[in-house]
Motif scaffolding. Structure first.
Motif, PDB file in Angstrom:
ATOM      1  N   ASN A  67      -4.560 -14.972   2.910  1.00  0.00           N
ATOM      2  CA  ASN A  67      -4.901 -13.834   2.047  1.00  0.00           C
ATOM      3  C   ASN A  67      -4.128 -13.927   0.751  1.00  0.00           C
ATOM      4  O   ASN A  67      -3.021 -14.464   0.702  1.00  0.00           O
ATOM      5  N   TYR A  68      -4.752 -13.415  -0.312  1.00  0.00           N
ATOM      6  CA  TYR A  68      -4.050 -13.422  -1.604  1.00  0.00           C
ATOM      7  C   TYR A  68      -4.388 -12.196  -2.428  1.00  0.00           C
ATOM      8  O   TYR A  68      -4.010 -12.093  -3.589  1.00  0.00           O
ATOM      9  N   ASP A  69      -5.104 -11.231  -1.840  1.00  0.00           N
ATOM     10  CA  ASP A  69      -5.610 -10.120  -2.645  1.00  0.00           C
ATOM     11  C   ASP A  69      -4.667  -8.934  -2.778  1.00  0.00           C
ATOM     12  O   ASP A  69      -4.856  -8.096  -3.647  1.00  0.00           O
ATOM     13  N   SER A  73       0.452 -10.026   0.711  1.00  0.00           N
ATOM     14  CA  SER A  73      -0.005 -11.266   1.331  1.00  0.00           C
ATOM     15  C   SER A  73       0.706 -12.489   0.751  1.00  0.00           C
ATOM     16  O   SER A  73       1.152 -12.490  -0.400  1.00  0.00           O
TER      17      SER A  73
END
Lengths: 334, 334
Positions: A67-69, A73
């Motif tokens: 995840n990177y949103d 994360s």
């Protein structure tokens, strides 16, 4: 709704004209302030004119299994750091979440060339991914996080120093009197898992602590992994557990709590990563910090060098031990 | 006499106005040409106005045990590469040849701070140098060539990938049918010597070739070293010798010639570095190339990151095997 200059000014608490000067490179504000304005603008999704017209200077960031949103994360700061420094050289960065199917359908380097990308940063890929196999012969400048391709001068890598990180954790526990130190590793078939295993063995040997094979286990880099492995580590007499991710450590703490085992009085627990939630666990987690912003920036520098035909093989970032309350002197009364 | 714009124009075969445009950053010449003009200007010792006034942006390059004044020497491209990329960010670089006495007389970080240097690149230092001991606690951004300081986030390092380089050499010889491969290492008490030793052992084991201890020797990184070690390697049955510097290889070739041993018919010899003289030896030397320009550029990128608080621990550059005529299929008739 698109971010405006006013949004940035509000966030920074400066005037609109200051933000505008920062974005346009005016000479009457300091270089530090200008960079700060630019970094914030990218973080908030603002598009400068330069970014909009930079269509001929494009980099791709492929991200899988991560995840990177949200800032919580692992991928968030990684992507942000990469984009922040890439923008300084006028690169436009496109983020692609990638699946195994997408890799099967698209040949790696032709996908990049066809779409006009000069290079790419690959994050979260596993050894068995089909693109990984193609990287041995790829000719497009590429940087990998936590993976390494031998001999191909077009491919470089970036990682946090696992050896130093694990050694910091082990040494911290030894100073607290622990010798029955368990090692709870992540998923097998991962370069980084192998690195950390070697690091643990080397560090224990360097400190003359014998290794009990029952105290070394491989799981997965997720919280849920803990419930399958904690019982064995406890019954084998561990007084401290070095975990290879904060998520594993969170699971270990929960499993201990279920059994009435107190952290850190009965067992010390150390994580790896220092994600934002680590500081808010009960107790706050002692952990080995990977600076994701720095990893993203380091990745860009490797890629930029490869694009300029300076063949960096790999760049390793420092790990740091963050001492909080999940570790304490060994309990000698039990 | 100082280099003029005309000198640069003559060297490049372009007009004075083109050079002038390149130096002044005019927009009507290509970025590549501009960079080429700038790189050449630095190489020829030309001082742009920007360089002259950049007194407040200073980096130091300390060099010990190494020549750098002619293109034939190891340090020349190293210094050049470092200066070329540092100039792009407007840094002025001062080169200091350093002795052990100078180190004893001056404390490392206070010398830098007192003289207004923001960071330094240290080249050719030995483990026992007094500045090396000070680097564990130094707070000035510093990059080391071929040395490593644990845990200090202000100090990074740059090196060529010894493991890959030695493995390329060993694999090349094995493909030619050699199994009695000797390893002629450089000076003990050097990190890089230790790395290459480990690399040789690992590579031979990976190729399932037993290691004969009589075929592994430590000398010094100079030609003269050969005469003390070649007799033993020959009498122990070596059919190929991997040398850890081109200078050692040059000595090995001479020692063999004295004894009427033919290179490559009787013995294959591989060097390390690919200094300019390697190509002109008789026979021309097969060697593992360290790209010194790239090492210099890589060192600057590490230093620039450290100055910007991105804590790179180390950057490793690719090694390349350059095949010439000092290696050949093993002679099975002897």
């Amino acid at each position: 709704m698109a971010t405006t200059i006013k949004d940035i000014a509000n966030r920074l608490g400066v005037s609109i004209s200051t933000v505008s000067k920062g974005l346009n490179g005016a000479s009457d504000i300091s270089e530090d302030l200008r960079q700060f304005v630019l970094d914030t603008a990218i973080e908030m999704g603002y598009q400068t004119k330069k970014m909009k017209k930079a269509e001929n200077k494009k980099l791709a960031l492929f991200i899988e299994n991560m995840n990177y949103d949200t800032p919580e994360s692992f991928g968030y700061d990684l992507v942000l750091g990469f984009r922040q420094v890439a923008l300084r050289d006028d690169w436009d960065v496109t983020i692609f979440p990638v699946t195994p199917e997408f890799q099967t359908q698209n040949k790696y380097d032709s996908y990049l060339l066809k779409n006009g990308y000069s290079g790419a940063f690959l994050v979260g890929f596993a050894l068995q991914d089909s693109w990984m196999g193609q990287l041995t012969h790829c000719k497009v400048p590429t940087v990998l996080l936590d993976n390494f391709i031998e001999r191909n001068t077009y491919v470089g890598s970036v990682e946090t120093d696992s050896a130093e990180g694990i050694d910091l954790a082990v040494e911290h526990l030894i100073r607290l009197g622990h010798t029955k130190i368990a090692f709870f590793n992540g998923s097998p078939h991962s370069m980084i898992t192998a690195r950390r295993y070697d690091a643990f063995i080397t560090s224990m040997e360097a400190h003359h602590i014998p290794i009990n094979p029952d105290l070394v286990t491989f799981g997965h880099y997720v919280k849920d992994s803990a419930k399958y492995h904690v019982p064995k580590l406890l019954s084998s007499g561990a007084t401290a557990i070095v975990c290879c991710s904060d998520s594993i450590a969170e699971g270990v703490i929960e499993e201990c709590a279920k059994r009435g085992i107190r952290i850190p009085q009965d067992i010390s627990v150390i994580g790896f990563d220092d994600l934002p939630f680590a500081a808010t666990l009960t107790p706050p987690l002692t952990t080995v910090r990977q600076d994701r912003l720095d990893l993203g920036k380091g990745a860009y520098h490797v890629l930029n060098n490869l694009i300029n035909h300076v063949s960096i093989s790999r760049t390793v970032m420092r790990a740091k031990l963050i001492e909080r309350n999940s570790t304490a002197p060994v309990n000698t009364t039990t």
